[in-house]
Design a protein around this motif. Structure first.
Motif, PDB file in Angstrom:
ATOM      1  N   THR A 372       0.862  -1.183   0.000  1.00 47.35           N
ATOM      2  CA  THR A 372       0.000   0.000   0.000  1.00 47.35           C
ATOM      3  C   THR A 372       0.894   1.227   0.000  1.00 47.35           C
ATOM      4  N   VAL A 373       0.676   2.108  -0.954  1.00 50.27           N
ATOM      5  CA  VAL A 373       1.470   3.336  -1.086  1.00 50.27           C
ATOM      6  C   VAL A 373       0.513   4.512  -1.128  1.00 50.27           C
ATOM      7  N   ALA A 374       0.630   5.406  -0.161  1.00 53.89           N
ATOM      8  CA  ALA A 374      -0.204   6.614  -0.101  1.00 53.89           C
ATOM      9  C   ALA A 374      -1.686   6.257  -0.219  1.00 53.89           C
ATOM     10  N   GLY A 375      -2.081   5.206   0.444  1.00 54.64           N
ATOM     11  CA  GLY A 375      -3.479   4.777   0.438  1.00 54.64           C
ATOM     12  C   GLY A 375      -3.883   3.936  -0.749  1.00 54.64           C
ATOM     13  N   ASN A 376      -2.993   3.726  -1.702  1.00 56.77           N
ATOM     14  CA  ASN A 376      -3.283   2.942  -2.903  1.00 56.77           C
ATOM     15  C   ASN A 376      -2.833   1.503  -2.705  1.00 56.77           C
ATOM     16  N   LYS A 377      -3.774   0.582  -2.822  1.00 61.93           N
ATOM     17  CA  LYS A 377      -3.510  -0.830  -2.562  1.00 61.93           C
ATOM     18  C   LYS A 377      -3.213  -1.564  -3.869  1.00 61.93           C
ATOM     19  N   PHE A 378      -2.159  -2.401  -3.834  1.00 56.97           N
ATOM     20  CA  PHE A 378      -1.778  -3.180  -5.019  1.00 56.97           C
ATOM     21  C   PHE A 378      -2.269  -4.624  -4.948  1.00 56.97           C
ATOM     22  N   GLY A 379      -2.502  -5.151  -3.758  1.00 54.72           N
ATOM     23  CA  GLY A 379      -3.238  -6.400  -3.618  1.00 54.72           C
ATOM     24  C   GLY A 379      -2.519  -7.690  -3.940  1.00 54.72           C
ATOM     25  N   ALA A 436      -4.354  -3.810 -24.870  1.00 55.37           N
ATOM     26  CA  ALA A 436      -5.616  -4.457 -25.229  1.00 55.37           C
ATOM     27  C   ALA A 436      -5.943  -5.607 -24.288  1.00 55.37           C
ATOM     28  N   ASN A 437      -4.901  -6.215 -23.696  1.00 55.01           N
ATOM     29  CA  ASN A 437      -5.119  -7.354 -22.809  1.00 55.01           C
ATOM     30  C   ASN A 437      -5.163  -6.977 -21.336  1.00 55.01           C
ATOM     31  N   ARG A 438      -5.250  -5.677 -21.023  1.00 53.16           N
ATOM     32  CA  ARG A 438      -5.305  -5.296 -19.611  1.00 53.16           C
ATOM     33  C   ARG A 438      -6.620  -5.752 -19.009  1.00 53.16           C
ATOM     34  N   PRO A 439      -6.594  -6.510 -17.913  1.00 48.19           N
ATOM     35  CA  PRO A 439      -7.839  -6.962 -17.292  1.00 48.19           C
ATOM     36  C   PRO A 439      -8.540  -5.822 -16.572  1.00 48.19           C
ATOM     37  N   PRO A 440      -9.826  -5.961 -16.286  1.00 44.22           N
ATOM     38  CA  PRO A 440     -10.541  -4.918 -15.531  1.00 44.22           C
ATOM     39  C   PRO A 440      -9.899  -4.712 -14.163  1.00 44.22           C
ATOM     40  N   ALA A 441      -9.944  -3.483 -13.680  1.00 47.68           N
ATOM     41  CA  ALA A 441      -9.398  -3.192 -12.356  1.00 47.68           C
ATOM     42  C   ALA A 441     -10.176  -3.943 -11.289  1.00 47.68           C
ATOM     43  N   GLU A 442      -9.473  -4.458 -10.311  1.00 42.24           N
ATOM     44  CA  GLU A 442     -10.119  -5.157  -9.206  1.00 42.24           C
ATOM     45  C   GLU A 442     -10.623  -4.144  -8.192  1.00 42.24           C
ATOM     46  N   PRO A 443     -11.809  -4.356  -7.649  1.00 43.29           N
ATOM     47  CA  PRO A 443     -12.370  -3.397  -6.680  1.00 43.29           C
ATOM     48  C   PRO A 443     -11.417  -3.156  -5.516  1.00 43.29           C
ATOM     49  N   GLY A 444     -11.214  -1.890  -5.182  1.00 42.79           N
ATOM     50  CA  GLY A 444     -10.379  -1.519  -4.051  1.00 42.79           C
ATOM     51  C   GLY A 444      -8.902  -1.451  -4.345  1.00 42.79           C
ATOM     52  N   LEU A 445      -8.475  -1.845  -5.566  1.00 45.51           N
ATOM     53  CA  LEU A 445      -7.060  -1.836  -5.910  1.00 45.51           C
ATOM     54  C   LEU A 445      -6.790  -0.779  -6.969  1.00 45.51           C
ATOM     55  N   ILE A 446      -5.604  -0.213  -6.932  1.00 43.14           N
ATOM     56  CA  ILE A 446      -5.227   0.780  -7.933  1.00 43.14           C
ATOM     57  C   ILE A 446      -5.096   0.099  -9.290  1.00 43.14           C
ATOM     58  N   PRO A 447      -5.647   0.688 -10.344  1.00 43.39           N
ATOM     59  CA  PRO A 447      -5.492   0.077 -11.670  1.00 43.39           C
ATOM     60  C   PRO A 447      -4.028   0.091 -12.103  1.00 43.39           C
ATOM     61  N   VAL A 448      -3.686  -0.784 -13.031  1.00 41.51           N
ATOM     62  CA  VAL A 448      -2.348  -0.767 -13.619  1.00 41.51           C
ATOM     63  C   VAL A 448      -2.162   0.575 -14.324  1.00 41.51           C
ATOM     64  N   THR A 449      -1.102   1.269 -13.979  1.00 42.45           N
ATOM     65  CA  THR A 449      -0.923   2.656 -14.399  1.00 42.45           C
ATOM     66  C   THR A 449      -0.311   2.785 -15.789  1.00 42.45           C
ATOM     67  N   TYR A 450       0.542   1.826 -16.171  1.00 43.22           N
ATOM     68  CA  TYR A 450       1.283   1.928 -17.429  1.00 43.22           C
ATOM     69  C   TYR A 450       1.020   0.703 -18.292  1.00 43.22           C
ATOM     70  N   THR A 451       1.348   0.811 -19.574  1.00 42.52           N
ATOM     71  CA  THR A 451       1.388  -0.372 -20.416  1.00 42.52           C
ATOM     72  C   THR A 451       2.455  -1.339 -19.905  1.00 42.52           C
ATOM     73  N   GLU A 452       2.131  -2.631 -19.934  1.00 48.31           N
ATOM     74  CA  GLU A 452       3.106  -3.618 -19.463  1.00 48.31           C
ATOM     75  C   GLU A 452       4.309  -3.726 -20.395  1.00 48.31           C
ATOM     76  N   LYS A 453       4.233  -3.121 -21.572  1.00 50.31           N
ATOM     77  CA  LYS A 453       5.373  -3.127 -22.478  1.00 50.31           C
ATOM     78  C   LYS A 453       6.585  -2.455 -21.840  1.00 50.31           C
ATOM     79  N   LEU A 454       6.345  -1.511 -20.942  1.00 50.23           N
ATOM     80  CA  LEU A 454       7.449  -0.831 -20.268  1.00 50.23           C
ATOM     81  C   LEU A 454       8.136  -1.762 -19.268  1.00 50.23           C
ATOM     82  N   ALA A 455       7.348  -2.557 -18.537  1.00 52.02           N
ATOM     83  CA  ALA A 455       7.951  -3.538 -17.631  1.00 52.02           C
ATOM     84  C   ALA A 455       8.730  -4.589 -18.423  1.00 52.02           C
ATOM     85  N   ARG A 456       8.196  -4.994 -19.563  1.00 53.66           N
ATOM     86  CA  ARG A 456       8.920  -5.954 -20.404  1.00 53.66           C
ATOM     87  C   ARG A 456      10.246  -5.363 -20.875  1.00 53.66           C
TER      88      ARG A 456
END
Length: 472
Positions: A372-379, A436-456
């Motif tokens: 959890t960072v600044a109230g944002n939960k990653f889960g 295009a393959n980003r899954p829906p955000a899970e309730p209570g969790l911060i959505p994925v902020t960037y394209t996963e291409k950057l992590a790759r």
């Protein structure tokens, strides 16, 4: 044929020729940089950044909302972005994204030994290598200031020069807004004041803005040390506003910009911020990935000369004291937002892909192992990934709707494959762009902020560097 197919086909020969030219015209003392640059150009091309979707395409209501916040670019919190994009109709991005990426390799003592910088844009859809000299400097780029509307209207071409006198440079590139990576410049400026004795970390600073700001909020009182820690570890905007106002109060902003110029870091410019609030972070605040990487090399520390500026001035790590470098690196190592070139906060997730394999700082991990960072939960329970971490990553991320950025120092952990390098990625791929393959955000969790291409890309760089070290 789509614009991407056309641009990739027509640019392929030009890009290949430019790549060859830039590598073969480097001075002999910088020839080693060609290997890194060649890898980086290929890795960025393989990532296919042009396949992201735009949540705020031109003409949409989301685009109009984002355009209205251009003066305070970082005033929108994650939950507001989530609400803004909840009803979006994602469309393919209209043109090749804008990316500026540098890998700066260091020896065991922290001295730069080789590098690669690649720019990607509508004009260079497969990436173009930036030639550098033996001091890791380039005059081959006409750097342009970011323009939110101009990126669409002018095919990614800027109109305001960042560095004067570059009209004849062979590469013309509009530099992405650095978002919260700008906090590296702020921290550097504050720690320079500490080293001079102008302020002390233990001093209490009463932040009293004389105007209102949605970014900076209201009055606060805290120590300089606490403001600095909050700015770098949780990317706290009000704390950073206080530090920027402190710099203005001490008449140190112009001096900071002059210092960057004297260090040969010409694109690092902290301009047009508001002395009444410490806010108004907008497009006149500029950074290139190469100059940011060199700034981090000074923060990291090294013996002797780091490089010589175009004016003939030798630059050393003494630009910051050892104690200030230690504070700076400690806070970067405690970064909470591990979600761009790294995806460590989402350990074990099917999405996003795994990035740079480092551990999350304990301070953000709850009893259940989630972050959890600044109230944002990653889960996600990050303890399994922490146990398998291979490197430390002392870094700073940043994002707004059309900016995604990450800059940091990577070093192998004891017993792991050796590597020591700096990686910086400045892009226009912020929260506005998704896979295009980003899954829906899970309730209570911060959505994925960037394209996963950057992590790759982050993982690809780290894998390459782990092999490079053993071959040196």
């Amino acid at each position: 044929m789509s614009f991407l197919q056309k641009s990739r086909r027509t640019a392929a020969g030009v890009a290949a020729g430019t790549l060859f030219l830039s590598l073969t015209t480097m001075p002999a003392q910088a020839a080693e940089s060609g290997h890194v640059a060649r890898f980086l150009q290929q890795a960025m091309d393989r990532a296919r950044f042009q396949e992201v979707l735009d949540l705020a395409p031109p003409g949409s209501s989301q685009a109009r909302v984002l355009a209205s916040s251009a003066e305070e670019k970082e005033a929108t919190p994650p939950e507001d972005y989530a609400r803004l994009f909840a009803s979006a109709d994602p469309q393919p991005i209209t043109q090749q994204p804008q990316l500026d990426v540098t890998v700066l390799e260091l020896d065991r003592l922290g001295r730069p030994v080789s590098s690669g910088t690649v720019l990607m844009s509508p004009q260079h859809p497969r990436g173009v290598v930036v030639p550098v000299d033996g001091n890791f400097h380039t005059s081959a780029v006409r750097w342009r200031q970011w323009d939110d509307n101009g990126w669409y209207a002018n095919q990614g071409k800027g109109t305001i020069d960042i560095v004067p006198g570059r009209e004849q440079a062979p590469i013309d590139f509009m530099s992405p807004y650095p978002a919260s990576v700008l906090k590296l410049m702020v921290a550097f400026g504050v720690l320079r004041l500490v080293d001079k004795g102008t302020v002390a970390l233990a001093d209490t600073y009463d932040y009293r803005p004389t105007e209102t700001s949605s970014l900076c909020q209201g009055d606060t009182s805290n120590t300089v040390a606490n403001y600095l820690e909050a700015s770098l570890t949780s990317s706290n905007n009000p704390a950073t506003c206080a530090l920027v106002k402190l710099l203005h109060d001490k008449g140190a902003v112009d001096e900071l910009n002059q210092t960057f110029q004297s260090l040969g870091l010409e694109t690092l410019q902290f301009k047009n911020t508001n002395p009444a609030t410490g806010g108004r972070w907008s497009n006149p605040v500029t950074m290139s990935s190469l100059d940011t990487a060199k700034l981090l090399a000074l923060v990291n520390g090294l013996p002797g000369r780091a490089w010589t500026t175009p004016a003939g001035k030798p630059v050393t790590g003494a630009v910051l004291s050892a104690s200030s470098r230690q504070v700076f690196k400690r806070h970067l190592g405690a970064q909470g937002w591990n979600d761009m070139l790294s995806s460590a906060n989402r350990c074990g997730s099917a999405y996003p892909a795994a990035g740079i394999p480092h551990a999350v700082a304990d301070r953000w991990i709850g009893a259940d192992g989630t972050v959890t960072v600044a109230g944002n939960k990653f889960g996600r329970d990050v303890r399994p990934c922490n146990a398998k971490a291979e490197v430390t990553y002392s870094h700073k991320t940043g994002w707004v709707g059309n900016s995604g950025a990450d800059a940091g120092i990577v070093r192998s952990l004891p017993g792991k494959d050796g590597r020591h390098y700096i990686v910086v990625a400045l892009t226009n791929l912020g929260t506005q762009y998704v896979d295009a393959n980003r899954p829906p955000a899970e309730p209570g969790l911060i959505p994925v902020t960037y394209t996963e291409k950057l992590a790759r890309l982050g993982r690809a760089v780290d894998t390459y560097e782990s092999g490079r070290w053993s071959r040196r």
